[in-house]
Design a protein around this motif. Structure first.
Motif, PDB file in Angstrom:
ATOM      1  N   VAL A 136      33.638  29.148  26.320  1.00 56.34           N
ATOM      2  CA  VAL A 136      34.007  30.329  25.539  1.00 56.34           C
ATOM      3  C   VAL A 136      33.681  31.603  26.306  1.00 56.34           C
ATOM      4  O   VAL A 136      34.471  32.556  26.329  1.00 56.34           O
ATOM      5  N   VAL A 137      32.514  31.640  26.955  1.00 59.75           N
ATOM      6  CA  VAL A 137      32.134  32.808  27.750  1.00 59.75           C
ATOM      7  C   VAL A 137      33.138  33.037  28.877  1.00 59.75           C
ATOM      8  O   VAL A 137      33.559  34.175  29.140  1.00 59.75           O
ATOM      9  N   VAL A 138      33.541  31.962  29.551  1.00 58.04           N
ATOM     10  CA  VAL A 138      34.498  32.080  30.654  1.00 58.04           C
ATOM     11  C   VAL A 138      35.840  32.622  30.167  1.00 58.04           C
ATOM     12  O   VAL A 138      36.442  33.496  30.796  1.00 58.04           O
ATOM     13  N   VAL A 139      36.311  32.114  29.023  1.00 58.45           N
ATOM     14  CA  VAL A 139      37.596  32.577  28.486  1.00 58.45           C
ATOM     15  C   VAL A 139      37.543  34.067  28.177  1.00 58.45           C
ATOM     16  O   VAL A 139      38.432  34.830  28.566  1.00 58.45           O
ATOM     17  N   PHE A 140      36.497  34.500  27.487  1.00 58.11           N
ATOM     18  CA  PHE A 140      36.404  35.910  27.143  1.00 58.11           C
ATOM     19  C   PHE A 140      36.148  36.784  28.370  1.00 58.11           C
ATOM     20  O   PHE A 140      36.605  37.934  28.428  1.00 58.11           O
ATOM     21  N   ALA A 141      35.442  36.253  29.352  1.00 63.75           N
ATOM     22  CA  ALA A 141      35.252  36.997  30.600  1.00 63.75           C
ATOM     23  C   ALA A 141      36.581  37.197  31.308  1.00 63.75           C
ATOM     24  O   ALA A 141      36.862  38.276  31.845  1.00 63.75           O
ATOM     25  N   ALA A 142      37.420  36.156  31.315  1.00 61.82           N
ATOM     26  CA  ALA A 142      38.740  36.271  31.936  1.00 61.82           C
ATOM     27  C   ALA A 142      39.583  37.307  31.212  1.00 61.82           C
ATOM     28  O   ALA A 142      40.283  38.126  31.845  1.00 61.82           O
ATOM     29  N   LEU A 143      39.550  37.303  29.879  1.00 59.82           N
ATOM     30  CA  LEU A 143      40.294  38.303  29.115  1.00 59.82           C
ATOM     31  C   LEU A 143      39.782  39.714  29.403  1.00 59.82           C
ATOM     32  O   LEU A 143      40.560  40.663  29.534  1.00 59.82           O
ATOM     33  N   TYR A 144      38.468  39.841  29.523  1.00 61.32           N
ATOM     34  CA  TYR A 144      37.890  41.149  29.820  1.00 61.32           C
ATOM     35  C   TYR A 144      38.348  41.649  31.189  1.00 61.32           C
ATOM     36  O   TYR A 144      38.703  42.831  31.356  1.00 61.32           O
ATOM     37  N   LEU A 145      38.342  40.764  32.179  1.00 61.46           N
ATOM     38  CA  LEU A 145      38.768  41.170  33.522  1.00 61.46           C
ATOM     39  C   LEU A 145      40.236  41.577  33.530  1.00 61.46           C
ATOM     40  O   LEU A 145      40.625  42.528  34.218  1.00 61.46           O
ATOM     41  N   LEU A 146      41.063  40.861  32.773  1.00 64.00           N
ATOM     42  CA  LEU A 146      42.469  41.249  32.668  1.00 64.00           C
ATOM     43  C   LEU A 146      42.602  42.632  32.025  1.00 64.00           C
ATOM     44  O   LEU A 146      43.459  43.434  32.412  1.00 64.00           O
ATOM     45  N   ALA A 147      41.741  42.896  31.029  1.00 59.97           N
ATOM     46  CA  ALA A 147      41.769  44.203  30.378  1.00 59.97           C
ATOM     47  C   ALA A 147      41.275  45.297  31.319  1.00 59.97           C
ATOM     48  O   ALA A 147      41.861  46.377  31.388  1.00 59.97           O
ATOM     49  N   ARG A 148      40.211  44.997  32.048  1.00 54.22           N
ATOM     50  CA  ARG A 148      39.610  45.997  32.949  1.00 54.22           C
ATOM     51  C   ARG A 148      40.548  46.333  34.094  1.00 54.22           C
ATOM     52  O   ARG A 148      40.617  47.492  34.546  1.00 54.22           O
ATOM     53  N   PHE A 149      41.284  45.354  34.572  1.00 54.86           N
ATOM     54  CA  PHE A 149      42.194  45.578  35.708  1.00 54.86           C
ATOM     55  C   PHE A 149      43.626  45.278  35.294  1.00 54.86           C
ATOM     56  O   PHE A 149      44.370  44.604  35.997  1.00 54.86           O
ATOM     57  N   ARG A 150      44.016  45.754  34.104  1.00 62.88           N
ATOM     58  CA  ARG A 150      45.321  45.382  33.559  1.00 62.88           C
ATOM     59  C   ARG A 150      46.490  45.929  34.364  1.00 62.88           C
ATOM     60  O   ARG A 150      47.535  45.292  34.437  1.00 62.88           O
ATOM     61  N   ALA A 151      46.325  47.103  34.995  1.00 61.09           N
ATOM     62  CA  ALA A 151      47.420  47.639  35.811  1.00 61.09           C
ATOM     63  C   ALA A 151      47.684  46.726  37.004  1.00 61.09           C
ATOM     64  O   ALA A 151      48.837  46.398  37.314  1.00 61.09           O
ATOM     65  N   GLN A 152      46.614  46.309  37.667  1.00 59.47           N
ATOM     66  CA  GLN A 152      46.777  45.393  38.796  1.00 59.47           C
ATOM     67  C   GLN A 152      47.321  44.036  38.342  1.00 59.47           C
ATOM     68  O   GLN A 152      48.154  43.432  39.018  1.00 59.47           O
ATOM     69  N   ALA A 153      46.835  43.567  37.191  1.00 64.54           N
ATOM     70  CA  ALA A 153      47.310  42.281  36.679  1.00 64.54           C
ATOM     71  C   ALA A 153      48.787  42.339  36.349  1.00 64.54           C
ATOM     72  O   ALA A 153      49.537  41.387  36.616  1.00 64.54           O
ATOM     73  N   LEU A 154      49.234  43.456  35.792  1.00 64.47           N
ATOM     74  CA  LEU A 154      50.653  43.591  35.447  1.00 64.47           C
ATOM     75  C   LEU A 154      51.510  43.645  36.702  1.00 64.47           C
ATOM     76  O   LEU A 154      52.587  43.028  36.756  1.00 64.47           O
ATOM     77  N   ARG A 155      51.041  44.348  37.723  1.00 63.59           N
ATOM     78  CA  ARG A 155      51.802  44.381  38.975  1.00 63.59           C
ATOM     79  C   ARG A 155      51.893  42.986  39.583  1.00 63.59           C
ATOM     80  O   ARG A 155      52.938  42.583  40.104  1.00 63.59           O
ATOM     81  N   GLY A 156      50.797  42.229  39.493  1.00 60.88           N
ATOM     82  CA  GLY A 156      50.819  40.857  40.007  1.00 60.88           C
ATOM     83  C   GLY A 156      51.794  39.996  39.236  1.00 60.88           C
ATOM     84  O   GLY A 156      52.519  39.177  39.816  1.00 60.88           O
ATOM     85  N   PHE A 157      51.835  40.168  37.923  1.00 62.60           N
ATOM     86  CA  PHE A 157      52.776  39.408  37.096  1.00 62.60           C
ATOM     87  C   PHE A 157      54.217  39.747  37.472  1.00 62.60           C
ATOM     88  O   PHE A 157      55.074  38.860  37.568  1.00 62.60           O
TER      89      PHE A 157
END
Length: 320
Positions: A136-157
């Motif tokens: 559960v911690v890993v899942v929420f950590a992954a979501l947090y990282l996507l939120a923190r770096f969402r611009a980069q994540a969107l460009r990667g997508f």
């Protein structure tokens, strides 16, 4: 439903007749409490962007539509309906629903893994509990990282989508909204508020499963309730039949069979639980749809258009 072939009809009716309906009635009240708390959880994920009354009624409208239409179209419907009642856009609301579903799946896996050792062997309980907590911690950590770096994540997508067009066809519009909606996870107070409501919501669900099981089984034990909840939650996670009819029952019966519970009794429990869910969401959702002046037919057409919109946009781009 295939599960009906596994049950003895006479014993099924006998289990329904002998059930403690005082506990079943209490299960109805717990179901209403579950809906109230889920409304607070969903509103927290939208950072209080809509009034609670509108969120609560729309939530039940979505569940009602999920009960009547396949493929979880109710999720799109509640995004559409709430966007009409509030200042939030359709995609903002939909992103909160996507986050809600991600949190649900993470909690379902955690609940299942915590209870699983008591099914296959108590000696693994501590390790499994720690493993579930870590997951559960890993899942929420992954979501947090996507939120923190969402611009980069969107460009990667988008870069990946240029190589795999199917990704853009399926998530061309949803992905940007999803990443923007994850911003709630970078707001510490909003995140903990939403997480707290979700945890309380799941605690209420466990209580409801326990009380409903106690209506059919003497001293069922908390593990039966927890394990069957985890299995059924994961079983109905994917889009399927309207209201997950058959899927939910099969998941519950399969889970309880590991405790050597009679199939007919387990099925009677599953039927009753599912009926209560239909009853509560149907009554509130039906009132809300009537109040909004909506009909299922017109709403179904709009939802289908909204669901197909990303594909249409991509097809137009490809033709251009």
């Amino acid at each position: 439903m295939a599960v009906l072939y596994l049950a003895d009809f006479r014993r099924l009716m006998e289990a329904l007749r002998l059930a403690d309906y005082t506990l079943a009635l209490l299960g109805v009240l717990i179901s209403l409490l579950w809906l109230v708390v889920r409304g607070f959880a969903w509103r927290a994920l939208m950072q209080q962007g809509a009034s609670y009354s509108e969120v609560f009624l729309t939530l039940n409208e979505g569940y009602l539509i999920n009960n009547l239409l396949p493929l979880r179209l109710g999720e799109i419907a509640r995004a559409y309906l709430l966007s009409r009642k509030s200042t939030l856009s359709f995609w903002q609301v939909l992103s909160s629903i996507l986050i809600e579903r991600a949190m649900d799946i993470a909690l379902a896996v955690g609940v299942l893994l915590v209870s699983l050792p008591f099914v296959v062997g108590a000696s693994l309980a501590r390790q499994a509990a720690l493993g579930a907590g870590l997951l559960v911690v890993v899942v929420f950590a992954a979501l947090y990282l996507l939120a923190r770096f969402r611009a980069q994540a969107l460009r990667g997508f988008q870069r990946l989508g240029s190589q795999v067009p199917l990704l853009l066809r399926l998530g061309g519009k949803a992905a940007p909204a999803f990443f923007d909606g994850l911003a709630v996870l970078t707001n510490a107070s909003a995140f903990w508020r939403a997480s707290g409501w979700m945890l309380l919501n799941w605690g209420i669900a466990i209580l409801q499963y326990y009380l409903m099981l106690a209506a059919f089984v003497q001293a069922p034990g908390l593990i039966l309730a927890t394990f069957s909840l985890g299995v059924s939650a994961l079983g109905v996670a994917a889009p399927s039949s309207p209201g997950a009819v058959g899927v939910m029952e099969l998941s519950v019966v399969g889970a309880l069979s590991l405790f050597n519970l009679d199939v007919s009794t387990a099925l009677a429990f599953a039927f009753t639980l599912h009926f209560i869910q239909y009853l509560t969401t149907g009554a509130i959702g039906g009132y809300a749809l009537f109040r909004d002046g909506e009909t299922l037919t017109s709403l179904y057409r709009r939802v289908r258009r909204l669901r197909d919109e990303p594909r249409s946009n991509v097809d137009e781009t490809n033709r251009g």
